[in-house]
Design a protein around this motif. Structure first.
Motif, PDB file in Angstrom:
ATOM      1  N   GLU A 124      19.968  82.088  72.462  1.00  0.00           N
ATOM      2  CA  GLU A 124      19.043  81.171  73.124  1.00  0.00           C
ATOM      3  C   GLU A 124      18.878  79.886  72.324  1.00  0.00           C
ATOM      4  O   GLU A 124      18.271  79.878  71.249  1.00  0.00           O
ATOM      5  CB  GLU A 124      17.680  81.839  73.325  1.00  0.00           C
ATOM      6  N   ARG A 125      19.479  78.813  72.813  1.00  0.00           N
ATOM      7  CA  ARG A 125      19.320  77.451  72.296  1.00  0.00           C
ATOM      8  C   ARG A 125      19.525  77.400  70.779  1.00  0.00           C
ATOM      9  O   ARG A 125      18.706  76.849  70.037  1.00  0.00           O
ATOM     10  CB  ARG A 125      17.957  76.896  72.684  1.00  0.00           C
ATOM     11  N   VAL A 126      20.625  77.964  70.342  1.00  0.00           N
ATOM     12  CA  VAL A 126      20.936  78.033  68.912  1.00  0.00           C
ATOM     13  C   VAL A 126      21.631  76.762  68.442  1.00  0.00           C
ATOM     14  O   VAL A 126      22.603  76.304  69.043  1.00  0.00           O
ATOM     15  CB  VAL A 126      21.818  79.267  68.610  1.00  0.00           C
ATOM     16  N   ASP A 152      22.227  73.560  70.365  1.00  0.00           N
ATOM     17  CA  ASP A 152      21.514  74.024  71.556  1.00  0.00           C
ATOM     18  C   ASP A 152      22.392  74.914  72.443  1.00  0.00           C
ATOM     19  O   ASP A 152      22.430  74.765  73.660  1.00  0.00           O
ATOM     20  CB  ASP A 152      21.021  72.816  72.354  1.00  0.00           C
ATOM     21  N   SER A 201      23.460  78.268  74.347  1.00  0.00           N
ATOM     22  CA  SER A 201      22.920  79.479  74.968  1.00  0.00           C
ATOM     23  C   SER A 201      24.041  80.210  75.692  1.00  0.00           C
ATOM     24  O   SER A 201      24.893  79.587  76.340  1.00  0.00           O
ATOM     25  CB  SER A 201      21.809  79.142  75.960  1.00  0.00           C
ATOM     26  N   SER A 243      17.884  76.495  64.330  1.00  0.00           N
ATOM     27  CA  SER A 243      16.876  76.751  65.366  1.00  0.00           C
ATOM     28  C   SER A 243      17.479  77.667  66.414  1.00  0.00           C
ATOM     29  O   SER A 243      18.690  77.874  66.468  1.00  0.00           O
ATOM     30  CB  SER A 243      16.421  75.434  66.020  1.00  0.00           C
ATOM     31  N   GLY A 244      16.613  78.230  67.265  1.00  0.00           N
ATOM     32  CA  GLY A 244      17.067  79.115  68.326  1.00  0.00           C
ATOM     33  C   GLY A 244      16.961  80.580  67.950  1.00  0.00           C
ATOM     34  O   GLY A 244      16.546  80.939  66.835  1.00  0.00           O
TER      35      GLY A 244
END
Length: 238
Positions: free
Chosen positions: A5-7, A20, A22, A56-57
């Motif tokens: 998810e949105r890594v 970002d 997914s 992030s993610g």
């Protein structure tokens, strides 16, 4: 089974290789991630497996967040990683390599013996060469050994990074026959590959990365229809 998810991820602070990203991998499916060199395919697998901590993610496996979980815990959760770069110890024998892959059962000699027996029955070439140093095996045999080490722990999900890199067309065919047999065993596979024709042929769902972002996604049928257009963008012929 697996959700990314949105890594956003990479090897140096503030320099994203993935941005970002997914994707979703369904249980029992083969999902391929395709793209040109430098698109972030291998980085994605390393991030999922915990070799790289994302900026992030989230990474979610069977409903549990596993973001940045260390690799040794992933094995216990039922996830195996077949690397393009490493995977066997060339100075050890075939059997020593296999036993090293059974470290989570180190206190159960009976379990180790049963699992070795099952692998030798499935791959007779490993039984024939179990006392040979792995570095003296052919490229195809080394790849079989690498897959066997991953299968020893009976994983539910296999992360497979460019399994045909450096192999001849004949050996590449053998690797894909092996992947197909693993799929028929009910395993789930997330496959990173540059051999587009073979990857798409075995896949249920396909993602295309370009410059670290998901550029396209769709079923195998979707990609077979639009494949020539996608390949032409990369300068390839299909």
């Amino acid at each position: 089974m697996l959700k990314v998810e949105r890594v956003s991820s990479g090897y140096h602070k503030d320099i994203n290789v993935l941005s970002d990203v997914s994707l979703e991998v369904r249980k029992g499916s083969v999902t391929s991630v395709l793209g040109p060199n430098g698109s972030g395919k291998s980085t994605l697998l390393k991030t999922i497996y915990g070799y790289i901590k994302p900026f992030s993610g989230k990474v979610i496996y069977k409903g549990e967040e596993i973001t940045a979980s260390p690799p040794f815990t992933m094995i216990k959760k039922g996830v195996a990683y077949i690397s393009q770069e490493h995977g066997i110890f060339h100075s050890l024998t075939v059997e020593e390599n296999l036993k090293a892959g059974l470290w989570i059962f180190k206190r159960n000699k009976e379990e180790i013996s049963e699992r070795l027996k099952a692998i030798y029955e499935r791959f007779p070439v490993l039984n024939e060469k179990k006392n040979m140093k792995a570095g003296f095996m052919s490229g195809g045999e080394q790849k079989i050994l690498q897959f066997s080490i991953a299968l020893l722990t009976d994983p539910e999900l296999l992360l497979v990074d460019e399994p045909t890199a450096g192999l001849s067309p004949v050996l590449s065919d053998e690797v894909y026959q092996l992947l197909d047999s693993i799929r028929r065993d009910g395993k789930t596979i997330l496959l990173v590959e540059q051999n587009l024709r073979k990857a798409i042929g075995i896949s249920d769902y396909v993602y295309v990365l370009e410059l670290g972002r998901v550029k396209y996604s769709g079923s195998r049928e979707d990609f077979e229809k639009g494949l020539k257009e996608i390949l032409s963008m990369w300068g390839f012929k299909y």
